[in-house]
Design a protein around this motif. Structure first.
Motif, mmCIF file in Angstrom:
data_model
loop_
_atom_site.group_PDB
_atom_site.id
_atom_site.type_symbol
_atom_site.label_atom_id
_atom_site.label_comp_id
_atom_site.label_asym_id
_atom_site.label_seq_id
_atom_site.Cartn_x
_atom_site.Cartn_y
_atom_site.Cartn_z
ATOM 1 N N THR A 1 1.040 -1.009 0.108
ATOM 2 C CA THR A 1 0.029 -0.150 0.062
ATOM 3 C C THR A 1 0.830 1.261 -0.018
ATOM 4 O OG1 THR A 1 -0.098 0.189 2.449
ATOM 5 C CG2 THR A 1 -1.725 -1.065 1.362
ATOM 6 N N VAL A 2 0.256 2.336 -0.294
ATOM 7 C CA VAL A 2 1.106 3.583 -0.162
ATOM 8 C C VAL A 2 1.759 3.833 1.278
ATOM 9 C CG1 VAL A 2 -0.321 5.004 -1.917
ATOM 10 C CG2 VAL A 2 -1.078 4.954 0.319
ATOM 11 N N TYR A 3 1.198 3.128 2.321
ATOM 12 C CA TYR A 3 1.829 3.195 3.662
ATOM 13 C C TYR A 3 2.969 2.202 3.973
ATOM 14 C CZ TYR A 3 -2.096 6.379 4.301
ATOM 15 O OH TYR A 3 -3.008 7.434 4.407
ATOM 16 N N GLY A 4 3.180 1.463 2.656
ATOM 17 C CA GLY A 4 4.407 0.444 2.832
ATOM 18 C C GLY A 4 3.656 -0.945 3.469
ATOM 19 N N ARG A 5 2.294 -0.894 3.805
ATOM 20 C CA ARG A 5 1.862 -2.112 4.204
ATOM 21 C C ARG A 5 1.900 -3.296 2.938
ATOM 22 N NH1 ARG A 5 -2.936 -0.565 6.433
ATOM 23 N NH2 ARG A 5 -2.179 0.784 8.129
ATOM 24 N N GLU A 6 2.245 -4.342 3.456
ATOM 25 C CA GLU A 6 2.239 -5.361 2.373
ATOM 26 C C GLU A 6 0.795 -5.907 1.966
ATOM 27 O OE1 GLU A 6 3.686 -9.746 2.775
ATOM 28 O OE2 GLU A 6 5.422 -9.001 1.869
ATOM 29 N N ILE A 7 0.345 -6.146 0.754
ATOM 30 C CA ILE A 7 -0.851 -6.670 0.264
ATOM 31 C C ILE A 7 -0.714 -8.142 -0.325
ATOM 32 C CG2 ILE A 7 -2.766 -6.433 -1.371
ATOM 33 C CD1 ILE A 7 -2.040 -3.383 -1.823
ATOM 34 N N HIS A 8 -1.381 -9.015 0.346
ATOM 35 C CA HIS A 8 -1.242 -10.329 -0.210
ATOM 36 C C HIS A 8 -2.173 -10.748 -1.453
ATOM 37 C CE1 HIS A 8 1.153 -11.543 3.133
ATOM 38 N NE2 HIS A 8 0.316 -11.196 4.063
ATOM 39 N N PRO A 9 -1.689 -11.186 -2.543
ATOM 40 C CA PRO A 9 -2.399 -11.520 -3.689
ATOM 41 C C PRO A 9 -3.733 -12.628 -3.347
ATOM 42 C CG PRO A 9 -0.408 -12.639 -3.822
ATOM 43 C CD PRO A 9 -0.227 -11.856 -2.446
ATOM 44 N N PRO A 10 -4.849 -12.591 -4.132
ATOM 45 C CA PRO A 10 -5.770 -13.693 -3.699
ATOM 46 C C PRO A 10 -5.151 -15.028 -3.980
ATOM 47 C CG PRO A 10 -6.271 -12.093 -5.771
ATOM 48 C CD PRO A 10 -5.209 -11.641 -4.965
ATOM 49 N N ARG A 11 -5.670 -15.775 -3.510
ATOM 50 C CA ARG A 11 -5.315 -17.300 -3.681
ATOM 51 C C ARG A 11 -5.537 -17.682 -5.296
ATOM 52 N NH1 ARG A 11 -6.653 -21.261 1.143
ATOM 53 N NH2 ARG A 11 -5.824 -22.737 -0.502
ATOM 54 N N VAL A 12 -4.759 -18.342 -5.824
ATOM 55 C CA VAL A 12 -5.134 -18.849 -7.213
ATOM 56 C C VAL A 12 -5.948 -19.838 -7.081
ATOM 57 C CG1 VAL A 12 -3.909 -19.797 -9.397
ATOM 58 C CG2 VAL A 12 -2.793 -18.024 -8.018
ATOM 59 N N LYS A 13 -7.005 -19.766 -8.103
ATOM 60 C CA LYS A 13 -7.944 -20.855 -8.186
ATOM 61 C C LYS A 13 -7.436 -22.044 -9.132
ATOM 62 C CE LYS A 13 -12.276 -18.023 -7.238
ATOM 63 N NZ LYS A 13 -13.268 -17.438 -8.023
ATOM 64 N N LYS A 14 -7.768 -23.426 -8.641
ATOM 65 C CA LYS A 14 -7.227 -24.391 -9.421
ATOM 66 C C LYS A 14 -8.394 -24.584 -10.565
ATOM 67 C CE LYS A 14 -3.690 -27.511 -8.352
ATOM 68 N NZ LYS A 14 -3.454 -28.862 -8.027
ATOM 69 N N VAL A 15 -8.343 -24.639 -11.578
ATOM 70 C CA VAL A 15 -9.224 -24.924 -12.756
ATOM 71 C C VAL A 15 -9.156 -26.431 -13.417
ATOM 72 C CG1 VAL A 15 -10.293 -24.105 -14.989
ATOM 73 C CG2 VAL A 15 -9.281 -22.519 -13.410
ATOM 74 N N ARG A 16 -10.201 -26.975 -13.664
ATOM 75 C CA ARG A 16 -9.933 -28.210 -14.103
ATOM 76 C C ARG A 16 -10.526 -28.244 -15.611
ATOM 77 N NH1 ARG A 16 -13.033 -32.484 -10.210
ATOM 78 N NH2 ARG A 16 -12.521 -33.900 -11.747
ATOM 79 N N LEU A 17 -10.223 -29.039 -16.367
ATOM 80 C CA LEU A 17 -10.507 -29.215 -17.848
ATOM 81 C C LEU A 17 -11.725 -29.550 -17.771
ATOM 82 C CD1 LEU A 17 -7.205 -30.164 -19.512
ATOM 83 C CD2 LEU A 17 -8.469 -28.235 -20.050
ATOM 84 N N PRO A 18 -12.857 -29.214 -18.586
ATOM 85 C CA PRO A 18 -14.171 -29.681 -18.715
ATOM 86 C C PRO A 18 -14.261 -31.049 -19.485
ATOM 87 C CG PRO A 18 -14.198 -27.857 -20.059
ATOM 88 C CD PRO A 18 -12.721 -28.038 -19.549
ATOM 89 N N LYS A 19 -13.548 -32.117 -18.955
ATOM 90 C CA LYS A 19 -13.716 -33.390 -19.528
ATOM 91 C C LYS A 19 -14.917 -34.133 -19.798
ATOM 92 C CE LYS A 19 -11.124 -37.678 -19.996
ATOM 93 N NZ LYS A 19 -12.132 -38.669 -19.742
ATOM 94 N N GLY A 20 -15.729 -34.212 -20.763
ATOM 95 C CA GLY A 20 -17.040 -34.823 -21.021
ATOM 96 C C GLY A 20 -17.004 -36.051 -21.996
ATOM 97 N N LYS A 21 -17.878 -36.817 -22.160
ATOM 98 C CA LYS A 21 -18.039 -37.998 -23.094
ATOM 99 C C LYS A 21 -17.411 -37.684 -24.432
ATOM 100 C CE LYS A 21 -21.716 -39.182 -25.092
ATOM 101 N NZ LYS A 21 -22.954 -39.529 -25.535
ATOM 102 N N GLY A 22 -16.373 -38.471 -24.874
ATOM 103 C CA GLY A 22 -15.925 -38.204 -26.296
ATOM 104 C C GLY A 22 -14.809 -37.319 -26.352
ATOM 105 N N THR A 23 -14.325 -36.870 -25.243
ATOM 106 C CA THR A 23 -12.904 -36.190 -25.163
ATOM 107 C C THR A 23 -11.952 -36.773 -24.169
ATOM 108 O OG1 THR A 23 -13.651 -34.920 -23.040
ATOM 109 C CG2 THR A 23 -14.505 -34.078 -25.341
ATOM 110 N N LYS A 24 -10.703 -36.659 -24.547
ATOM 111 C CA LYS A 24 -9.684 -36.934 -23.531
ATOM 112 C C LYS A 24 -8.622 -35.791 -23.357
ATOM 113 C CE LYS A 24 -6.801 -39.135 -27.262
ATOM 114 N NZ LYS A 24 -6.603 -40.548 -27.637
ATOM 115 N N ILE A 25 -7.792 -36.305 -22.033
ATOM 116 C CA ILE A 25 -6.633 -35.460 -22.074
ATOM 117 C C ILE A 25 -5.408 -36.022 -22.607
ATOM 118 C CG2 ILE A 25 -5.175 -34.408 -19.914
ATOM 119 C CD1 ILE A 25 -8.038 -34.266 -18.257
#
Length: 253
Positions: A38-62
């Protein structure tokens, strides 16, 4: 010119066809954010990163060597399945719940197509598999690698209906239609002013049922046999039958 602003209502590209191995979604791995101040020198913690999963459905593969890439496992068309948490699926049977008309445009599908109502005049369905129309068919164009079934009838208008099938064609009745089949053509009631071409057998009328089974007008050509209850009409409409030549073979030659 006005050509620049012309809208093509017939080709809406509703169907996205894919082949096995085609990439559908690439996921970029999450990168944690860096702390700020911050402008006062206080640390700002970044938001936690969300884990995203591939939307794997029928007829698809990783992909084996790339866990961040979702690809098609089969030939077909891509659909977002909202009923199963927005999974991406590759299906081989395409359903139209109403008519094929301006709301759908023409269809070109790797797989099979079922239309629950009517295919309207001037529209096209091309499918590598089967086409099943539960309603009527107007003066439209249907081409299937497999078979074509029209549960009700074919009524070609100013534009004749055209059906081309690698396999069989089965319809209730046909008016003003050009039908060619690698397999049999089965018409439950009558064919009026139609061109019928089958590499095998043309059958009019249902076995064991008192149905019209008439061929009135037009031209019917079959590789082996034509079976009908009545041919021609009392008014003397010109009706041509030919047996012993395979239209598909002659066309290819």
């Amino acid at each position: 010119s006005s050509d620049l602003y012309r809208v093509d209502h017939y080709n809406l590209n509703l169907v996205q066809n894919v082949q096995p191995g085609d990439s559908l979604i690439e996921m970029y791995p999450a990168v944690p954010g860096k702390p700020g101040k911050t402008v006062y020198g206080r640390e700002i913690h970044p938001p936690r990163v969300k884990k995203v999963r591939l939307p794997k459905g029928k007829g698809t593969k990783i992909v084996d060597d790339n866990p961040n890439m979702l690809v098609a496992a089969v030939e077909g068309f891509v659909r977002l399945d909202r009923s199963s948490f927005n999974q991406l699926v590759v299906e081989q049977e395409f359903q139209i719940y109403g008519d094929v008309d301006l709301s759908t445009g023409n269809l070109d599908v790797d797989g099979s197509v079922t239309v629950n109502k009517t295919v309207r005049e001037g529209f096209k369905i091309i499918a590598t598999g089967n086409i099943d129309v539960l309603g009527n068919l107007e003066g439209a164009f249907l081409q299937a690698g497999g078979s074509i079934t029209v549960r009700r009838g074919i009524v070609g208008g100013q534009q004749r209906a055209t059906l081309k099938a690698g396999g069989d064609v089965s319809v209730k009745f046909a008016n003003n239609a050009d039908i060619s089949a690698g397999g049999n053509i089965n018409i439950n009631d009558e064919a009026i002013n139609c061109t019928l071409k089958s590499d095998t057998v043309i059958v009019l009328g249902e076995q064991g049922r008192r149905s019209a089974g008439d061929i009135i007008g037009g031209k019917s050509i079959a590789g082996y046999e034509i079976r009908a209850v009545n041919v021609g009409s009392e008014s003397g409409t010109k009706t041509v039958l030919r047996v012993g030549e395979q239209p598909g073979l002659i066309e290819r030659r």
